[in-house]
Motif scaffolding. Structure first.
Motif, PDB file in Angstrom:
ATOM      1  N   LEU A 205      55.007 114.837  17.512  1.00 23.29           N
ATOM      2  CA  LEU A 205      56.352 114.413  17.919  1.00 23.29           C
ATOM      3  C   LEU A 205      56.434 114.267  19.432  1.00 23.29           C
ATOM      4  CD1 LEU A 205      58.679 116.613  15.651  1.00 23.29           C
ATOM      5  CD2 LEU A 205      58.336 114.138  15.513  1.00 23.29           C
ATOM      6  N   LEU A 206      55.846 115.212  20.136  1.00 26.65           N
ATOM      7  CA  LEU A 206      55.886 115.173  21.602  1.00 26.65           C
ATOM      8  C   LEU A 206      55.118 113.968  22.130  1.00 26.65           C
ATOM      9  CD1 LEU A 206      56.613 116.466  24.326  1.00 26.65           C
ATOM     10  CD2 LEU A 206      54.513 117.804  24.154  1.00 26.65           C
ATOM     11  N   ARG A 207      53.957 113.663  21.547  1.00 30.43           N
ATOM     12  CA  ARG A 207      53.175 112.524  22.008  1.00 30.43           C
ATOM     13  C   ARG A 207      53.903 111.206  21.734  1.00 30.43           C
ATOM     14  NH1 ARG A 207      48.313 110.873  20.715  1.00 30.43           N
ATOM     15  NH2 ARG A 207      47.933 110.327  22.894  1.00 30.43           N
ATOM     16  N   GLN A 208      54.670 111.171  20.648  1.00 27.09           N
ATOM     17  CA  GLN A 208      55.438 109.968  20.333  1.00 27.09           C
ATOM     18  C   GLN A 208      56.636 109.810  21.260  1.00 27.09           C
ATOM     19  OE1 GLN A 208      56.495 110.423  16.193  1.00 27.09           O
ATOM     20  NE2 GLN A 208      54.356 110.707  15.585  1.00 27.09           N
ATOM     21  N   ASP A 209      57.167 110.926  21.742  1.00 25.94           N
ATOM     22  CA  ASP A 209      58.354 110.885  22.600  1.00 25.94           C
ATOM     23  C   ASP A 209      58.254 112.016  23.628  1.00 25.94           C
ATOM     24  OD1 ASP A 209      60.817 110.706  23.792  1.00 25.94           O
ATOM     25  OD2 ASP A 209      61.987 111.202  21.996  1.00 25.94           O
ATOM     26  N   THR A 210      57.684 111.711  24.786  1.00 30.56           N
ATOM     27  CA  THR A 210      57.472 112.751  25.797  1.00 30.56           C
ATOM     28  C   THR A 210      58.772 113.233  26.441  1.00 30.56           C
ATOM     29  OG1 THR A 210      57.011 111.045  27.464  1.00 30.56           O
ATOM     30  CG2 THR A 210      55.114 112.055  26.352  1.00 30.56           C
ATOM     31  N   SER A 211      59.880 112.576  26.143  1.00 33.19           N
ATOM     32  CA  SER A 211      61.165 113.091  26.641  1.00 33.19           C
ATOM     33  C   SER A 211      61.513 114.420  25.973  1.00 33.19           C
ATOM     34  CB  SER A 211      62.286 112.080  26.400  1.00 33.19           C
ATOM     35  OG  SER A 211      62.584 111.959  25.011  1.00 33.19           O
ATOM     36  N   LEU A 212      60.778 114.777  24.908  1.00 32.25           N
ATOM     37  CA  LEU A 212      60.994 116.054  24.236  1.00 32.25           C
ATOM     38  C   LEU A 212      60.292 117.209  24.952  1.00 32.25           C
ATOM     39  CD1 LEU A 212      60.513 114.917  20.519  1.00 32.25           C
ATOM     40  CD2 LEU A 212      62.670 115.639  21.587  1.00 32.25           C
ATOM     41  N   ALA A 213      59.559 116.916  26.021  1.00 34.62           N
ATOM     42  CA  ALA A 213      58.783 117.949  26.705  1.00 34.62           C
ATOM     43  C   ALA A 213      59.671 119.093  27.195  1.00 34.62           C
ATOM     44  CB  ALA A 213      58.008 117.345  27.869  1.00 34.62           C
ATOM     45  N   GLU A 214      60.800 118.768  27.801  1.00 35.24           N
ATOM     46  CA  GLU A 214      61.671 119.827  28.317  1.00 35.24           C
ATOM     47  C   GLU A 214      62.215 120.686  27.186  1.00 35.24           C
ATOM     48  OE1 GLU A 214      65.864 120.039  30.724  1.00 35.24           O
ATOM     49  OE2 GLU A 214      64.217 118.901  31.646  1.00 35.24           O
ATOM     50  N   ASN A 215      62.589 120.065  26.072  1.00 34.38           N
ATOM     51  CA  ASN A 215      63.101 120.845  24.953  1.00 34.38           C
ATOM     52  C   ASN A 215      62.009 121.719  24.347  1.00 34.38           C
ATOM     53  OD1 ASN A 215      65.845 120.966  23.925  1.00 34.38           O
ATOM     54  ND2 ASN A 215      64.935 120.593  21.906  1.00 34.38           N
ATOM     55  N   ALA A 216      60.762 121.231  24.392  1.00 35.62           N
ATOM     56  CA  ALA A 216      59.643 122.040  23.902  1.00 35.62           C
ATOM     57  C   ALA A 216      59.500 123.313  24.725  1.00 35.62           C
ATOM     58  CB  ALA A 216      58.354 121.224  23.940  1.00 35.62           C
ATOM     59  N   ILE A 217      59.714 123.211  26.027  1.00 34.64           N
ATOM     60  CA  ILE A 217      59.644 124.384  26.896  1.00 34.64           C
ATOM     61  C   ILE A 217      60.774 125.346  26.573  1.00 34.64           C
ATOM     62  CG2 ILE A 217      59.733 125.175  29.286  1.00 34.64           C
ATOM     63  CD1 ILE A 217      58.655 122.286  29.973  1.00 34.64           C
ATOM     64  N   HIS A 218      61.979 124.822  26.428  1.00 30.88           N
ATOM     65  CA  HIS A 218      63.118 125.680  26.065  1.00 30.88           C
ATOM     66  C   HIS A 218      62.861 126.394  24.744  1.00 30.88           C
ATOM     67  CE1 HIS A 218      65.967 124.805  29.229  1.00 30.88           C
ATOM     68  NE2 HIS A 218      65.902 123.506  29.032  1.00 30.88           N
ATOM     69  N   GLU A 219      62.307 125.699  23.779  1.00 32.49           N
ATOM     70  CA  GLU A 219      62.071 126.297  22.464  1.00 32.49           C
ATOM     71  C   GLU A 219      61.019 127.401  22.548  1.00 32.49           C
ATOM     72  OE1 GLU A 219      62.635 126.178  18.083  1.00 32.49           O
ATOM     73  OE2 GLU A 219      63.759 126.233  19.955  1.00 32.49           O
ATOM     74  N   ALA A 220      59.985 127.195  23.359  1.00 29.57           N
ATOM     75  CA  ALA A 220      58.982 128.238  23.545  1.00 29.57           C
ATOM     76  C   ALA A 220      59.590 129.457  24.248  1.00 29.57           C
ATOM     77  CB  ALA A 220      57.809 127.688  24.353  1.00 29.57           C
ATOM     78  N   LEU A 221      60.444 129.227  25.229  1.00 30.67           N
ATOM     79  CA  LEU A 221      61.102 130.324  25.937  1.00 30.67           C
ATOM     80  C   LEU A 221      62.057 131.076  25.018  1.00 30.67           C
ATOM     81  CD1 LEU A 221      61.887 128.533  29.315  1.00 30.67           C
ATOM     82  CD2 LEU A 221      60.205 130.339  28.953  1.00 30.67           C
TER      83      LEU A 221
END
Length: 353
Positions: A205-221
């Motif tokens: 999902l992230l590779r298809q839409d790198t705008s999700l990168a920030e949300n991925a960080i929030h989710e890990a935190l």
């Protein structure tokens, strides 16, 4: 409670009187009211979204070079913790304006600070000499002559010259930069990469839409808050739910468990979902007046690193057992081996075998 600075004050961040009195006293972390506003102002100006925005291209370039370097040297594998440490640690040290030769010495002291915020025990006693040496170490290495004028620490001295606070406040404020900005960012970035390696669909999902990168960080935190908890001192008798808490008592705020609270996150609270709409509502950065001033920089570094990985790796997967970082307050990993399937030859480096 984080928003209620009337009843819950910052004199009791650590669990021991010694740490609160000798190590935290005078810092922006343990201050409230007007003093906190004055001390934090210079931090906020240097770390605001507008101030760090100009670093965007520099961080993206640096992230790309580091990803190439780490993947190439590991022949298609890398240590997510080492990559994150070099990305975040070196960035913060440079922006602080410290001479490069003192970076390693300061870095080894910052984790000790969090150990002494916890309970008195073997780990606390072992960390105490390093933690108490942070401010004296900075007194010896941070001067008007040794720091870069256009750096964060240079801004502190400009604020002193402008009468915003006393010269004696400069070093305790500098310690806030050093302590708060490094280990937490390194652990957060490491966890984001680890989660993505363990969840291949989320990586796709992230590779298809790198705008999700920030949300991925929030989710890990949200799932693994680098700072699991901090204390507060009760200034006035207060009611919390059905419980009265008396003035003078100490409370411990569990950021880590807040990120797994099913009342807030629902039945899928333990799932890693980079499309979670409210992922940014976690408390890993704190909240209220003491919310982390370095959020824009941490997120910018994280976006740059995940975007660089996404452009170079079609797949990430665990490549062996990860090693926990042991600390009284911090939660994270000291080593996370990751296998990377590459999109193609690395530019300017040998083809991994």
């Amino acid at each position: 409670m984080l928003h209620d600075s009337k009843h819950f004050v910052s004199d009791g961040i650590a669990l021991t009187d010694l740490a609160n009195r000798e190590i935290l006293s005078g810092t922006v972390l343990s201050s409230d009211g007007d003093r906190h506003v004055r001390l934090r102002r210079v931090l906020s100006e240097q770390l605001s979204a507008c101030s760090v925005k100009q670093l965007g291209q520099e961080l993206r370039t640096r992230a790309g070079l580091l990803v190439d370097e780490h993947i190439d040297s590991g022949c298609g594998a890398f240590d997510a913790a080492a990559l994150s440490r070099q990305m975040a640690g070196d960035t913060v040290m440079r922006l602080m304006g410290l001479p490069e030769e003192v970076w390693p010495q300061l870095g080894e002291r910052t984790a000790a600070f969090y150990d002494v915020c916890g309970p008195d025990g073997p780990r606390y006693q072992q960390a105490l000499p390093l933690a108490t040496a942070i401010v004296p170490f900075l007194h010896d290495t941070v001067t008007r002559d040794t720091v870069a004028e256009d750096s964060w620490l240079g801004a502190i001295y400009r604020a002193v010259n402008g009468g915003e606070f006393d010269e004696s406040d400069a070093i305790p404020l500098a310690s806030a930069y050093a302590v708060a900005a490094m280990d937490t960012t390194v652990l957060g970035l490491t966890e984001a990469i680890r989660q993505l390696a363990h969840h291949p669909k989320q990586w796709s999902l992230l590779r298809q839409d790198t705008s999700l990168a920030e949300n991925a960080i929030h989710e890990a935190l949200r799932l693994e808050a680098p700072v699991q908890g901090f204390g507060r001192l009760v200034a006035e008798r207060v009611r919390l739910g059905d419980t009265w808490i008396e003035a003078g008592e100490q409370v411990w705020l569990l950021y880590g468990s807040a990120g797994r609270d099913t009342d807030k996150w629902g039945v899928a609270a333990d799932a890693f979902n980079i499309r979670r709409l409210n992922a940014r509502d976690h408390l890993a950065f704190g909240a209220g007046r003491h919310m982390c001033a370095g959020v824009p920089l941490a997120l910018m570094q994280g976006r740059a690193l995940l975007e660089a990985l996404a452009s170079r790796c079609t797949r990430l997967s665990p490549a062996g057992e990860a090693n926990r970082m042991l600390n009284n307050v911090l939660r994270g990993w000291s080593r996370v081996p990751i296998a990377a399937q590459l999109t193609g030859p690395l530019i300017g480096s040998r083809q991994p075998q």
